[in-house]
Write an enzyme that holds these catalytic residues in place. Structure first.
Site: not given
Ligand SMILES: NC(=O)c1ccc[n+]([C@@H]2O[C@H](COP(=O)([O-])OP(=O)(O)OC[C@H]3O[C@@H](n4cnc5c(N)ncnc54)[C@H](OP(=O)(O)O)[C@@H]3O)[C@@H](O)[C@H]2O)c1
Length: 280
Positions: A44, A49, A78, A111
């Site tokens: 994931d 990120y 996401k 998200h």
């Protein structure tokens, strides 16, 4: 590895590796590679990120050293709030694919619901476009509450397969779980270890002693027995391994109830109802 099955018949590994707060450096690559080498089949990540390149390198390295095929893995990323709007989704998706150096994702998530219901619904239509164009295997959402689904589902032609939300014994999300079960939308937990805070809980520690497992393994097992997909994050090889050694024991009904009873409706992350994306 055990799998869950979505309402559309596709499957997802019930345990995967989380990568939030993992820098875009060798550590990210190594964590993903070590995970694949130790039996993980699900990873994931997310655009926000900032580590999709190194996660992608880890995927490649893991495939090379194990001889597995891309289709043996289940990769999630996401869509970030700044890329919301129907016309922006395909480009954002392609940018994530380019960074990961992949041809497709198994799962692409919105998200957060965001603060504007119309934008949320329009964005979902962009997600549906991706699926209809066969660019992605599955589309889902993250951080949606039941009222977000109520708004979305009256306009959606394709239902999200999954909702990734904060879930741990201090936030057991009973109403949302009941709602998702009724809708046949799979639940997935984030911060399952409460970012390691839950591991010091006395009840968790005593159950861990009873079953001869670590506190983290107890919490991951608790997720599995609730039929919730779980993606613990670790960059520590021994912990990455440990977190997958959860298929050789079971928690009793009484141990499950003791963990459920820890609920305080306590979040470590933002409440989706007032999160506009100003911090991750
Ligand atoms: N959709 C969303 O909005 C959202 C939000 C947050 C997170 N997520 C996803 O969910 C994943 C997991 O959540 P999270 O990263 O917030 O936290 P988490 O998985 O609850 O906890 C991670 C922390 O626990 C430690 N840890 C992991 N396994 C351990 C073990 N066996 N023993 C002791 N400590 C252990 C890790 O340390 P080390 O790494 O140092 O080993 C790290 O500090 C994320 O990585 C991300 O993929 C999604």
């Amino acid at each position: 590895m055990e799998y869950v099955e979505f309402y559309n018949g596709n499957r997802m590994p019930i345990v995967g590796l989380g990568t939030f707060r993992v820098e875009n450096d060798e550590q990210a690559k190594e964590a993903v590679q070590v995970a694949i080498e130790n039996g993980y089949r699900s990873i994931d990540t997310a655009m926000i990120y900032g580590n999709e390149e190194k996660v992608g390198e880890g995927i490649k390295a893991g495939l090379e050293s194990t001889g597995l095929k891309r289709s043996d893995l289940f990769i999630t990323s996401k869509l970030w709030l700044e890329d919301y709007g129907r016309e922006n989704v395909a480009e954002a998706y392609q940018t994530s694919l380019n960074k990961l150096d992949l041809d497709y994702l198994d799962l692409y998530l919105m998200h957060w619901p965001g603060m504007d219901e119309d934008v949320m619904i329009e964005t979902w239509k962009g997600m549906e476009d991706l699926l209809k164009d066969n660019k992605v295997k599955n589309i889902g959402v993250s951080n949606f509450k039941s009222h977000h689904f109520e708004a979305l589902l009256s306009h959606a032609s394709i239902k999200p397969v999954i909702d990734q939300v904060e879930f741990h014994p201090y936030l057991i999300q009973e109403d949302l779980r009941t709602y998702l079960n009724a809708q046949r939308i799979q639940m997935e937990s984030w911060s399952p270890l409460m970012n390691a805070q839950i591991l010091d809980d006395e009840v968790v520690k005593s159950i861990a002693e009873e079953v001869g497992k670590s506190p983290a393994q107890v919490i991951i097992r608790w997720n599995i027995q609730h039929d919730v997909v779980v993606i613990p994050k670790s960059v520590t090889p021994s912990r990455i391994k440990e977190n997958l050694e959860v298929f050789d024991f079971e928690l009793s009904d009484s141990q499950m109830t003791q963990l459920d009873n820890l609920n305080e409706d306590k979040r470590v992350g933002p409440d989706p109802d007032n999160y506009s994306g100003h911090h991750k």
